[in-house]
Design a protein around this motif. Structure first.
Motif: not given
Length: 123
Positions: A65-75, A82-93, A95-98
């Motif tokens: 997920y992308k944090d407030e600094d624009g970093d792609h953090c591992l979920l 932290d992920f929950q706090g980033m998306f308290s409103e709106g859609p959850l986003r 990025i999936a990869s192999t």
């Protein structure tokens, strides 16, 4: 432009029958395409199940997920708050990869003395 896929029975532009849909929208970007689904309970386990439902071909997806600094953090279970706090409103986003292919283990180089030179007889 990314394509958006709907994994529920609701079609794009169609309104829910009861007026309000329960849960949260989860958007998963994978290989440039956006997949959209809903999660009822915002738990780590339900997010993982939703990703597996939408992307069944990914056996063990790596989710970021992308944090407030624009970093792609591992979920992970540990970073989920932290992920929950980033998306308290709106859609959850997400990025999936192999998973990255494991690097072959480097074989220890065995030490071998240099080949012996034949001795020449001098007469």
């Amino acid at each position: 432009l990314a394509q958006v896929y709907f994994s529920s029975t609701q079609l794009p532009g169609q309104r829910p029958r009861c007026g309000v849909m329960a849960g949260r929208v989860l958007k998963i970007t994978y290989q440039g395409e956006v997949h959209r689904t809903r999660v009822e309970n915002l738990t780590y386990a339900e997010i993982i199940e939703a990703v597996k439902r939408v992307l069944p071909s990914l056996a063990s997806p790596v989710l970021r997920y992308k944090d407030e600094d624009g970093d792609h953090c591992l979920l992970s279970d540990a970073t989920f708050p932290d992920f929950q706090g980033m998306f308290s409103e709106g859609p959850l986003r997400l990025i999936a990869s192999t998973p990255a292919a494991p690097r072959p283990a480097e074989q220890p180089k065995s030490f071998a003395p240099p080949p012996r030179m034949p001795m020449l007889e001098i007469m």
